[in-house]
Design a protein around this motif. Structure first.
Motif, PDB file in Angstrom:
ATOM      1  N   GLU A 172       0.844  -1.216   0.000  1.00 50.91           N
ATOM      2  CA  GLU A 172       0.000   0.000   0.000  1.00 50.91           C
ATOM      3  C   GLU A 172       0.869   1.252   0.000  1.00 50.91           C
ATOM      4  N   ALA A 173       1.899   1.258   0.838  1.00 47.31           N
ATOM      5  CA  ALA A 173       2.772   2.437   0.920  1.00 47.31           C
ATOM      6  C   ALA A 173       3.439   2.699  -0.432  1.00 47.31           C
ATOM      7  N   ILE A 174       3.950   1.648  -1.049  1.00 46.05           N
ATOM      8  CA  ILE A 174       4.670   1.824  -2.322  1.00 46.05           C
ATOM      9  C   ILE A 174       3.703   2.312  -3.405  1.00 46.05           C
ATOM     10  N   HIS A 175       2.533   1.695  -3.465  1.00 41.37           N
ATOM     11  CA  HIS A 175       1.588   2.096  -4.510  1.00 41.37           C
ATOM     12  C   HIS A 175       1.087   3.531  -4.294  1.00 41.37           C
ATOM     13  N   ALA A 176       1.100   3.977  -3.020  1.00 38.97           N
ATOM     14  CA  ALA A 176       0.675   5.360  -2.729  1.00 38.97           C
ATOM     15  C   ALA A 176       1.853   6.331  -2.807  1.00 38.97           C
ATOM     16  N   GLY A 177       3.044   5.804  -3.103  1.00 39.17           N
ATOM     17  CA  GLY A 177       4.231   6.666  -3.218  1.00 39.17           C
ATOM     18  C   GLY A 177       4.766   7.111  -1.865  1.00 39.17           C
TER      19      GLY A 177
END
Ligand SMILES: O=C(O)CCC(=O)C(=O)O
Length: 291
Positions: A172-177
């Motif tokens: 989630e963190a990576i996909h949200a940048g």
């Protein structure tokens, strides 16, 4: 481990099996440089070329600007050789039980303009809670050099040991940048043509975006425990005439083997019997077949 490989074929001197196994335990991945030499690279390109330029992916996960050539192992000798290479098998033997299976085998050509694939781990479809040992092991091999620009696989070292909650939080963190302590190690795999990365089926990774102006050609082979279901159904996909000519190790990997005591038997016989010329399914012998 020099000398004898699991296949009975010679193991190249100096190949550090123990080092690769140790890195796989620690980081979740390891890189084997010069896995394909120049001859094998040319043979790979020549062998895959007739199959490219036909399809694009059917969804964002396959990649809408990505072409996949499935059942690669049954499309020519070079694809067999990279699947049961003695160096690779010696490393896989450190993780999977004897009689492990080939789960997937395909070429992946990522064309310019492709977006990054969503991050995932390859054995996620086995419904067994994490953390746990990997049920499958994956290979991604560079036919074109991998760079951060052209879609080199994005990986998160150490994530093979995580719980599902940690995996989901990182994704989630990576996909949200967003950057969090969990996403610290994220990197793009950069490796020369001919190198492969071997990684645990529990490691978070995904194909990168291709921002370059050239395709990124690669292959993936995935191997699973002998008791697990394979992604590709090679009994139906790989023509028997081809399987007959394959090495004993490949026949086993494609399902023509037994996991003790009798998993994989064919009407109480060894599945290799079904490869014999003239073999017919016992249930049709002496009675009219339905189809
Ligand atoms: O092409 C890549 O770099 C990785 C592809 C991948 O992880 C997948 O399709 O499951």
């Amino acid at each position: 481990m020099d000398g004898q490989a699991p296949t009975g074929r010679p193991m190249p001197a100096g190949f550090d099996v123990a080092g690769h196994i140790a890195r796989l335990h620690r980081d979740g991945y390891t890189i084997v440089e010069n896995f394909l030499d120049a001859d094998r690279l040319s043979a790979f390109r020549a062998g895959v070329e007739p199959w490219l330029g036909r399809y694009r992916g059917r969804n964002a996960f396959e990649g809408l600007k990505t072409e996949r050539v499935y059942t690669l192992v049954a499309r020519g000798r070079v694809f067999e050789d990279i699947t049961d290479d003695p160096r690779l098998m010696a490393v896989l033997d450190g993780f999977l039980k004897p009689g492990y299976l080939l789960s997937a085998s395909h070429a992946i050509c990522i064309y310019p303009g492709e977006q990054a694939q969503s991050l995932h781990f390859d054995d996620s479809f086995y419904p067994i809670p994490r953390p746990r040992p990997a049920i499958s092991m994956s290979v991604i091999g560079a036919i074109d050099p991998f760079t951060a620009q052209n879609g080199g696989t994005v990986m998160l070292p150490g994530s093979h040991r995580w719980t599902l909650d940690q995996v989901n939080a990182a994704r989630e963190a990576i996909h949200a940048g967003r950057r969090t302590p969990l996403t610290e190690g994220l990197f793009s795999l950069e490796m020369p043509a001919g190198a492969i990365a071997i990684f645990q089926g529990t490691l978070i990774h995904g194909a990168g975006a291709n921002h370059s102006d050239a395709p990124r050609l690669a292959f993936t082979n995935q191997y699973c425990e002998p008791w697990a279901r394979t992604q590709e159904n090679f009994y139906l996909a790989a023509p028997k005439a081809r399987v007959r000519a394959m090495s004993p190790e490949l026949k086993t990997m494609l399902g023509y083997g037994i996991m003790a005591p009798f998993m994989g038997q064919v009407t109480a016989s060894h599945p290799l019997k079904s490869l014999e010329e003239g073999w017919t399914a016992p249930v049709t012998r002496g009675v009219a077949a339905d189809d």
